[in-house]
Design a protein around this motif. Structure first.
Motif, short mmCIF file in Angstrom:
data_model
loop_
_atom_site.label_atom_id
_atom_site.label_comp_id
_atom_site.label_asym_id
_atom_site.label_seq_id
_atom_site.Cartn_x
_atom_site.Cartn_y
_atom_site.Cartn_z
N ARG A 146 -29.65 84.46 12.39
CA ARG A 146 -29.24 83.79 13.63
C ARG A 146 -28.30 84.73 14.38
O ARG A 146 -27.71 85.62 13.79
N SER A 147 -28.15 84.51 15.67
CA SER A 147 -27.30 85.46 16.40
C SER A 147 -25.88 84.92 16.52
O SER A 147 -25.62 83.72 16.44
N ALA A 184 -25.44 92.84 19.04
CA ALA A 184 -26.40 92.16 18.18
C ALA A 184 -25.69 91.57 16.96
O ALA A 184 -26.10 91.77 15.83
N ILE A 202 -16.60 88.76 9.46
CA ILE A 202 -15.73 87.70 9.99
C ILE A 202 -15.80 87.69 11.51
O ILE A 202 -15.58 88.72 12.15
N ASN A 218 -13.32 83.44 17.19
CA ASN A 218 -13.16 83.29 18.63
C ASN A 218 -11.67 83.17 18.93
O ASN A 218 -11.01 82.25 18.46
N LYS A 264 -16.54 74.95 16.22
CA LYS A 264 -16.51 76.16 15.39
C LYS A 264 -15.67 77.25 16.05
O LYS A 264 -15.92 77.68 17.17
N ILE A 273 -20.42 73.19 20.78
CA ILE A 273 -20.12 73.44 19.36
C ILE A 273 -19.06 74.51 19.11
O ILE A 273 -18.54 74.59 18.01
N ILE A 287 -18.32 83.05 8.91
CA ILE A 287 -18.21 84.10 7.90
C ILE A 287 -19.61 84.41 7.36
O ILE A 287 -20.39 83.49 7.10
N PHE A 306 -18.29 80.02 26.85
CA PHE A 306 -19.23 79.29 25.99
C PHE A 306 -20.15 78.38 26.80
O PHE A 306 -20.39 77.24 26.43
N ASN A 340 -19.16 78.19 5.25
CA ASN A 340 -18.66 79.39 5.94
C ASN A 340 -18.13 79.18 7.34
O ASN A 340 -18.05 80.14 8.10
C1 BT5 Z 1 -22.05 82.48 10.83
O1 BT5 Z 1 -23.40 82.29 10.68
O2 BT5 Z 1 -21.28 81.65 11.21
C2 BT5 Z 1 -21.58 83.89 10.48
C3 BT5 Z 1 -21.05 84.64 11.66
C4 BT5 Z 1 -20.52 86.01 11.28
C5 BT5 Z 1 -20.18 86.86 12.46
C6 BT5 Z 1 -19.52 88.14 12.05
S1 BT5 Z 1 -18.81 88.98 13.41
C7 BT5 Z 1 -18.56 90.42 12.47
C8 BT5 Z 1 -19.78 90.55 11.57
N1 BT5 Z 1 -20.82 91.30 12.24
C9 BT5 Z 1 -21.91 90.54 12.45
O3 BT5 Z 1 -22.97 90.94 12.99
N2 BT5 Z 1 -21.71 89.30 11.96
C10 BT5 Z 1 -20.40 89.17 11.36
P1 BT5 Z 1 -24.13 80.88 10.75
O4 BT5 Z 1 -23.45 79.90 9.85
O5 BT5 Z 1 -25.54 81.18 10.53
O6 BT5 Z 1 -23.89 80.38 12.22
C11 BT5 Z 1 -24.58 80.94 13.32
C12 BT5 Z 1 -24.59 79.89 14.43
O7 BT5 Z 1 -23.27 79.74 14.99
C13 BT5 Z 1 -25.47 80.27 15.61
O8 BT5 Z 1 -26.79 79.88 15.39
C14 BT5 Z 1 -24.82 79.49 16.76
O9 BT5 Z 1 -25.23 78.14 16.75
C15 BT5 Z 1 -23.35 79.49 16.39
N3 BT5 Z 1 -22.60 80.56 17.09
C16 BT5 Z 1 -23.03 81.77 17.52
N4 BT5 Z 1 -22.03 82.47 18.06
C17 BT5 Z 1 -20.91 81.69 17.98
C18 BT5 Z 1 -19.55 81.86 18.37
N5 BT5 Z 1 -19.08 82.98 18.93
N6 BT5 Z 1 -18.71 80.83 18.12
C19 BT5 Z 1 -19.12 79.69 17.54
N7 BT5 Z 1 -20.39 79.48 17.16
C20 BT5 Z 1 -21.28 80.46 17.37
#
Ligand code: BT5
Length: 324
Positions: A126-127, A119, A210, A213, A188, A228, A192, A221, A180
């Motif tokens: 967002r996930s 999760a 953080i 990928n 992407k 993206i 962060i 993907f 971020n």
């Molecule tokens: C982010 O949010 O980019 C922050 C991500 C942070 C993840 C880390 S992992 C360790 C820690 N534990 C957690 O639970 N979280 C942190 P935001 O700017 O809101 O972007 C989210 C969007 O990025 C999603 O709605 C997707 O469109 C896209 N996305 C989701 N998973 C992705 C991935 N693995 N690689 C690239 N884009 C992704």
């Protein structure tokens, strides 16, 4: 102060292919030969390939591809960051665990890291896709002595740190998209998520989440992420040692955090600008309240994006989703 397990790994690694006898390991570590044998068995179960050569000793053939604490410690060059590592093969979200640990008093620099998140989350619930063994999913607890108004810049400090680390470990130079995201070739590669625990006048903890990928292939993907998202392996063509990259990220995060605390935001801002792909572009920014369009003309010393709207008005944006 390495654990016995870490000492065994590092000793076998240093020998680079020369067998080391159980007796030597036992003497050096001041444990029994039976204990040495037990540790070696344990390491094998974790994916270390250890070969016993008759009458000579043990050789370490291959390290497992994990981000387990002892793999990260092998490369670590920091004073505080990553000196305490909480490792989970699987968890819901390292961010949630780190937030709880911080409330319970975890030390400055504590890292929570997982092979897989079920999760993982981004901003605004967002996930975040966190497939097993392919990325870096970690949360770092920082306890700088600052007031809350100086906390938001840590997202930018982290972005610069990760960009540097990626540049060092791969042949890729990422771009930072305010606030971020790190992109490579427009896709992407890193997100962060910075969260704050604070009183009115004092930061208790900043949790820097953080997600990088690393070794995903295009198959990872499929679906909405395909257009993206990208990984370091997809962009550089070679697999990356995740534990090495983790230690580099922590190294630069410690360095740049200290720099920010001591010297203020200006030096960070200069480095940030050298990686940025947001400034000098026409962008659309969606904030909690509204969507605005304009020219991104700069960043303020508190990390806000300066937008010149079409009517000439200049607007500072503190948090938003940006479309380039
Ligand atoms: C982010 O949010 O980019 C922050 C991500 C942070 C993840 C880390 S992992 C360790 C820690 N534990 C957690 O639970 N979280 C942190 P935001 O700017 O809101 O972007 C989210 C969007 O990025 C999603 O709605 C997707 O469109 C896209 N996305 C989701 N998973 C992705 C991935 N693995 N690689 C690239 N884009 C992704």
């Amino acid at each position: 102060n390495m654990s016995i397990k870490e000492k065994i790994i590092s000793r076998l690694k240093e020998a680079s292919g020369e067998p080391i006898s159980g007796q030597i390991l036992a003497d050096e570590l001041e444990i029994s030969r039976t204990m040495v044998w037990k540790y070696l068995k344990g390491l094998e179960e974790e994916g270390y390939e250890i070969v016993a050569i008759k009458k000579k000793g043990y050789i370490l053939n291959r390290l497992p591809d994990t981000v387990a604490a002892e793999r990260i410690s092998l490369h670590l060059q920091t004073e505080h960051l990553g000196r305490e590592i909480i490792y989970h093969p699987v968890c819901e979200s390292t961010q949630t665990i780190a937030a709880n640990k911080a409330r319970d008093g975890a030390l400055h620099g504590t890292v929570v890291i997982a092979e897989e998140q079920t999760a993982g989350r981004g901003r605004m619930d967002r996930s975040w896709e966190s497939s097993s063994g392919e990325g870096i999913w970690m949360s770092v607890i920082l306890r700088p002595k600052i007031t809350p108004q100086f906390a938001a810049q840590f997202t930018l400090v982290a972005a610069v740190s990760i960009a540097r680390a990626i540049e060092e470990v791969t042949n890729c130079v990422p771009n930072i998209k305010w606030p971020n995201d790190l992109l490579i070739n427009g896709k992407k590669v890193t997100g962060i998520l910075t969260e704050l625990q604070a009183d009115m006048d004092r930061v208790q903890a900043i949790i820097v989440g953080i997600g990088i990928n690393v070794n995903q292939t295009a198959d990872s993907f499929k679906g909405v992420l395909e257009p993206i998202a990208t990984s370091l392996k997809m962009e550089s063509g070679t697999a990356v040692d995740r534990s090495l990259l983790v230690s580099k990220v922590l190294f630069h995060l410690e360095r740049y955090s200290d720099m920010y605390i001591k010297l203020g935001f200006e030096p960070i801002k200069l480095i940030w600008e050298s990686y940025n792909c947001t400034l000098n572009n026409r962008i659309r920014a969606t904030t909690l309240r509204e969507t605005v369009e304009g020219q991104a003309i700069g960043m303020t010393n508190d990390g806000a994006l300066q937008l010149r709207l079409d009517n000439g008005e200049i607007k500072n944006i503190y948090s938003a989703d940006i479309d380039l």
